[in-house]
Scaffold this active site. Structure first.
Site, short mmCIF file in Angstrom:
data_model
loop_
_atom_site.label_atom_id
_atom_site.label_comp_id
_atom_site.label_asym_id
_atom_site.label_seq_id
_atom_site.Cartn_x
_atom_site.Cartn_y
_atom_site.Cartn_z
N GLY A 1 0.81 -1.21 0.00
CA GLY A 1 0.00 0.00 0.00
C GLY A 1 0.85 1.26 0.00
N ASN B 1 11.66 6.71 -7.24
CA ASN B 1 10.36 6.25 -7.73
C ASN B 1 9.29 7.12 -7.10
OD1 ASN B 1 7.97 4.14 -7.13
ND2 ASN B 1 9.09 3.38 -8.89
N ASN C 1 6.07 5.95 -11.06
CA ASN C 1 5.32 4.74 -10.74
C ASN C 1 3.87 4.99 -11.13
OD1 ASN C 1 4.07 2.53 -9.72
ND2 ASN C 1 4.71 2.83 -7.62
N CYS D 1 1.58 1.02 -9.88
CA CYS D 1 1.40 0.24 -8.68
C CYS D 1 -0.06 -0.18 -8.56
CB CYS D 1 1.83 0.99 -7.44
SG CYS D 1 1.69 -0.10 -6.03
N LYS E 1 7.73 3.60 -15.48
CA LYS E 1 7.65 2.18 -15.12
C LYS E 1 6.30 1.62 -15.57
CE LYS E 1 8.57 -1.02 -11.39
NZ LYS E 1 9.20 -1.15 -10.08
N ASN F 1 6.35 -3.97 -13.49
CA ASN F 1 5.91 -3.91 -12.11
C ASN F 1 5.23 -5.25 -11.79
OD1 ASN F 1 5.02 -2.93 -9.55
ND2 ASN F 1 5.00 -0.87 -10.39
N GLY G 1 8.87 -12.00 -8.19
CA GLY G 1 9.75 -13.16 -8.03
C GLY G 1 9.80 -14.00 -9.30
N GLY H 1 14.79 -7.20 -7.71
CA GLY H 1 13.78 -6.90 -6.70
C GLY H 1 13.70 -7.92 -5.60
N THR H 2 12.74 -8.81 -5.70
CA THR H 2 12.47 -9.82 -4.68
C THR H 2 13.72 -10.60 -4.28
OG1 THR H 2 10.21 -9.96 -5.50
CG2 THR H 2 10.97 -11.80 -4.17
C1 LIG Z 1 7.50 -5.63 -1.37
C2 LIG Z 1 7.54 -4.93 -2.70
C3 LIG Z 1 7.37 -3.54 -2.76
C4 LIG Z 1 7.39 -2.86 -3.97
N1 LIG Z 1 7.24 -1.50 -3.99
C5 LIG Z 1 7.29 -0.83 -5.19
C6 LIG Z 1 7.20 0.60 -5.25
O1 LIG Z 1 7.10 1.28 -4.22
N2 LIG Z 1 7.22 1.21 -6.47
C7 LIG Z 1 7.35 0.48 -7.63
O2 LIG Z 1 7.37 1.07 -8.72
N3 LIG Z 1 7.49 -0.87 -7.61
C8 LIG Z 1 7.45 -1.54 -6.43
N4 LIG Z 1 7.59 -2.92 -6.41
C9 LIG Z 1 7.77 -3.66 -7.68
C10 LIG Z 1 9.24 -3.95 -7.94
O3 LIG Z 1 10.00 -2.77 -8.06
C11 LIG Z 1 9.41 -4.82 -9.21
O4 LIG Z 1 8.89 -4.10 -10.31
C12 LIG Z 1 8.68 -6.15 -9.13
O5 LIG Z 1 8.76 -6.66 -7.83
C13 LIG Z 1 9.22 -7.19 -10.11
O6 LIG Z 1 10.57 -7.50 -9.88
P1 LIG Z 1 11.07 -8.75 -8.97
O7 LIG Z 1 10.32 -9.96 -9.45
O8 LIG Z 1 12.54 -8.82 -9.19
O9 LIG Z 1 10.72 -8.41 -7.57
C14 LIG Z 1 7.57 -3.60 -5.19
C15 LIG Z 1 7.76 -4.99 -5.12
C16 LIG Z 1 7.76 -5.67 -3.90
C17 LIG Z 1 7.95 -7.16 -3.88
#
Ligand SMILES: Cc1cc2nc3c(=O)[nH]c(=O)nc-3n(C[C@H](O)[C@H](O)[C@H](O)COP(=O)(O)O)c2cc1C
Ligand SMILES: Cc1cc2nc3c(=O)[nH]c(=O)nc-3n(C[C@H](O)[C@H](O)[C@H](O)COP(=O)(O)OP(=O)(O)OC[C@H]3O[C@@H](n4cnc5c(N)ncnc54)[C@H](O)[C@@H]3O)c2cc1C
Ligand code: FES
Lengths: 258, 301
Positions: B71, B98, B125, B128, B163, B190, B215, B263-264
Site C-alpha cells: 500500500g 520512484n 510509478n 502500482c 515504469k 511492475n 519473483g 527486486g524480490t
Molecule cells: C515488497 C515490494 C514492494 C514494492 N514497492 C514498489 C514501489 O514502491 N514502487 C514500484 O514502482 N514498484 C514496487 N515494487 C515492484 C518492484 O520494483 C518490481 O517491479 C517487481 O517486484 C518485479 O521485480 P522482482 O520480481 O525482481 O521483484 C515492489 C515490489 C515488492 C515485492
C-alpha cells in the site's frame, strides 16, 4: 563478523511428533543473539519455497545455537529433512529483544505451545531474578522444556487444553486465577510472553484488567527480515510497525488487535 | 570489458540496479554489500504526503514468488529529502527516485523538488496496483498516462523513467505512448495483480484481498514483455521481474533490456545484486563480450 552467514547442521532431532530441535554451528563468527532475536533461515537453495523462514533463537550454546520448530508447511517440512553436515544460509541475529528488567519488577514469563522457544532462552538469562513461569500447551506431550526450566530453578505452572497435565484449560485463565489470589498491594509484575495469537489477545486483556506492564513476542509473515519490504507490520498505538525491526518484541499495551 | 551502461543521458557504471520497494533506502543493505558497486539504487516509492500503507497481513509467499500489498507506505517527500537522501549521497552510485501521486500536479511537485534536491533520475510509478485511487488509473488509461508523462517532462530536466504495468491488455501501446510523451527510458515490469486464498479460513491470505506478484514466477511474462517493447520503441529499457541470477539478467538483456533491476531476490539473498553483477562479468569474459550493448535485443527469432 557478518549477519549473513552459513551454518552447518549439527543435529536435527525430532522431539515429539512434528516438532524438531535444530542445532547449528555457524561457519563464521556471528553476533551473540539476545532472547527475542530471530534468524532468517534458508531451508534449501531452491525457488519454492523462495523466501527464508524466521525462527526465534531458542538456546545460545556459546557459538552453536538451537532452534525449536514445528512443521507448519512446505518450508519447515524441508527443514525437518536436513541432515547433520548440511549447510544452511542464515541472516541474523535480527530484531529487538526482551528488554532487560528493572530490579524491582517481578517477571512472569508466559508461554503458549511453541512460544516456549524464545521463552526458554529468556529464562536462561534471567533465572537469577527468580521469575515465575506459566506454560500451557494442547497436551502434556507438547510441553517441551519442563526439565530445562526446572534445572534453571524455575518451577513452571502448567496447563493443558485436554487436562493431561497441570490444570485443564488455557494458561491465561490460570494466570488470571493466580493474579486474583494475590493480596494487595501486588508486587510489580511484568509479563514476558510468547505464544499463539489468541493467547496473546487474552493476555493483553488480562494486562489491562490488572494494570500490568509486559512485553510480547509477535509473529508475522516475513520476506526480508531486514526492515526493507514493509511486509511484516502490525498495527500499534503508534501506527504500523515492522515485526522484524521494531519487534518482534512489543510492549503489550501497544499492540492493536483487529 | 566495458560495463558502463548509457540509458540515454543517464550513465551508469554497470547495468545492475535495485528495483523500487525492495531495497528500502539502501541503508539496511549497506551492511551486506558496498553500495558503491551498484549501477543505481532505485528507492522505495515516494509520495508528497506520508502514506501509512495497508493493513496486515501484507505479504504471502506463493510458488516461486510472493504477493505483496504494502500500500505504498512511505514517509513522504520531506522526510525522504531530509532523512534518507543525505545518506544515499555518500555513495558513488546513481540515485533514482520512484514517485507516485494521486494527481498530475502531485507528480510534478515531486519531480521539481527532487530535481532541486539533486537526485539523478525520476521513475514514474504509474503502475502500482495497490492503491485504488493512485497508480492503477494512470497506468492503465492510456490518455491520462500520456498526459502525465508529457506534463512531468515539461517540468524537469532529469532523466525520466516510466515504469510500466503488466496489468494491461497490450503493454506495447503504453511503451510507445511513454516514448512519444517524452519518457527517456522505460522500466518493466511492475508486479502482476494476483490473489491467494487460504482454503481453511476461506479468506484471502492478504488483508487487501489482492496483491502484486513478484519473483521468479513472473520472469517469463516479464521477458516476453521486454522483448515486445524492445521491438516497439527506441528508448532504452530497464528489465526486471524475477531476476535472481546472472543468467536471468542476461535473458532480459537478450530480450532487449539495456540494464536490469533486482527486486524480490534482495529479500532472499541480500547480496544478490553484486552476485548477479559478478556473474554478468564472468559471462562476458567467458563469451568474449566487450560491452553489453553487443547483447541487447540479440535474441534470435
Ligand atoms: C515488497 C515490494 C514492494 C514494492 N514497492 C514498489 C514501489 O514502491 N514502487 C514500484 O514502482 N514498484 C514496487 N515494487 C515492484 C518492484 O520494483 C518490481 O517491479 C517487481 O517486484 C518485479 O521485480 P522482482 O520480481 O525482481 O521483484 C515492489 C515490489 C515488492 C515485492
Ligand atoms: C519472529 C518469528 C519467530 C518465529 N519463531 C519460530 C520458532 O521458534 N519456531 C517455529 O516453529 N516457528 C517460528 N516462527 C514461525 C515460522 O516462521 C513459520 O512456522 C514458518 O515460516 C512456516 O513456514 P512453512 O514454509 O513451513 O509454512 P508455510 O507453508 O509458509 O505456511 C504454513 C503456515 O504457517 C504460517 N506462516 C508462514 N510464515 C509464517 C511466519 N513467518 N510467521 C508465522 N506464521 C507463518 C502460514 O500462514 C501458514 O498457516 C516464527 C515466526 C516469526 C515471524
Ligand atoms: S520482513 Fe521485510 S520489513 Fe519486516
Amino acid at each position: 563478523m557478518s549477519r549473513l552467514f552459513k551454518a552447518s547442521v549439527i543435529e536435527n532431532r525430532q522431539v515429539i511428533k512434528n516438532h524438531f530441535l535444530l542445532t547449528l554451528h555457524p561457519l563464521d563468527n556471528i553476533g551473540k543473539p539476545r532472547p527475542g532475536n530471530f534468524f532468517m533461515i534458508s531451508v534449501d537453495n531452491c525457488l519454492d519455497p523462495l523466501l527464508k523462514r524466521p525462527f526465534s533463537i531458542h538456546r545460545w550454546l556459546g557459538r552453536d545455537f538451537q532452534i525449536l520448530y514445528r512443521v507448519a508447511g512446505k518450508g519447515t517440512s524441508i527443514l525437518s529433512n536436513r541432515k547433520p553436515g548440511d549447510t544452511l544460509e542464515i541472516i541474523g541475529p535480527l530484531g529487538n529483544a526482551f528488554p532487560s528488567l528493572r530490579s524491582n519488577n517481578k517477571i512472569i514469563m508466559v508461554a503458549g505451545g511453541l512460544g516456549i522457544a524464545p521463552i526458554l532462552g529468556l529464562a536462561e538469562t534471567i533465572n537469577k531474578y527468580r521469575p515465575l513461569c506459566f506454560y500451557g500447551a494442547r497436551t502434556h506431550e507438547e510441553l517441551l522444556c519442563i526439565d530445562e526450566l526446572i534445572s534453571l530453578g524455575i518451577e513452571p505452572v502448567i496447563s493443558t487444553d485436554d487436562g493431561s497435565l497441570g490444570e485443564k484449560g488455557n494458561i491465561v485463565d490460570v494466570l488470571k486465577k493466580y493474579l486474583s489470589s494475590q493480596l494487595p498491594p501486588p508486587p510489580r509484575f511484568c509479563l514476558y510472553a510468547c505464544g499463539p495469537g489468541p493467547m496473546l489477545i487474552a493476555l493483553s486483556d488480562l494486562a489491562k484488567t490488572f494494570n500490568l506492564k509486559g512485553y510480547i513476542a509477535l509473529e508475522q509473515n516475513m520476506a526480508c527480515g531486514l526492515g526493507t519490504c514493509l511486509g511484516c507490520v502490525v498495527n500499534t498505538t503508534d501506527g504500523y510497525k515492522r515485526v522484524c525491526r521494531e519487534g518482534p518484541v512489543f510492549p503489550i499495551n501497544e499492540v492493536i488487535w483487529e | 570489458m566495458n560495463l558502463t551502461t548509457n540509458l540515454g543521458k543517464l550513465k551508469l557504471k554497470n547495468p545492475v540496479m535495485t528495483a523500487s520497494g525492495t531495497f528500502g533506502y539502501g541503508k539496511e543493505y549497506s551492511e551486506f554489500i558496498d553500495l558503491n558497486n551498484l549501477g543505481a539504487i532505485v528507492v522505495k516509492g515516494i509520495s508528497l504526503k506520508p502514506m501509512k500503507g495497508n493493513p496486515d497481513p501484507r505479504i504471502c509467499e506463493t510458488p516461486c514468488g510472493m504477493l505483496n500489498a504494502i500500500g505504498l507506505q512511505n514517509a513522504g517527500l520531506k522526510e525522504f529529502i531530509k532523512q534518507q537522501l543525505p545518506y544515499l549521497r555518500n555513495f558513488n552510485t546513481k540515485i533514482i527516485v520512484n514517485i507516485l501521486g494521486t494527481s498530475i500536479n502531485e507528480y510534478i511537485e515531486l519531480a521539481e523538488n527532487l530535481e532541486a534536491a539533486g537526485v539523478d533520475a525520476i521513475e514514474l510509478n504509474v503502475s502500482c496496483p495497490n492503491v485504488k485511487k493512485g497508480g492503477i488509473v494512470f497506468g492503465t488509461d492510456i490518455k491520462i498516462f500520456e498526459e502525465l508523462i508529457r506534463d512531468v517532462r515539461r517540468r524537469t530536466r532529469l532523466p525520466l523513467i516510466t515504469k510500466l504495468s503488466p496489468n494491461t491488455a497490450d503493454i506495447k501501446l503504453f511503451a510507445k505512448a511513454a516514448e512519444d510523451a517524452g519518457s527517456d527510458i522505460i522500466s518493466l515490469i511492475n508486479t502482476i495483480t494476483g490473489m491467494s486464498i487460504n482454503i481453511k479460513t476461506r479468506r484471502s491470505r492478504l488483508a487487501n484481498i489482492t496483491g502484486g506478484l513478484s519473483g521468479p514466477a513472473i520472469r517469463p511474462v516479464a521477458v516476453r514483455m521486454v522483448w515486445e517493447c524492445f521491438k516497439t520503441v527506441k528508448v532504452p529499457i530497464i528489465g526486471m521481474g524475477g531476476i535472481i541470477s546472472a543468467e536471468d539478467a542476461i535473458e532480459f538483456i537478450l530480450a532487449g533490456a539495456s540494464a536490469v533491476a533486482v527486486g524480490t531476490a534482495n529479500f532472499v539473498n541480500p547480496i544478490a545484486t553484486l552476485d548477479i553483477l559478478e556473474g554478468i562479468k564472468s559471462f562476458m569474459s567467458g563469451n568474449n563480450i566487450k560491452s553489453l550493448k553487443e547483447l541487447t535485443g540479440t535474441v534470435k527469432c
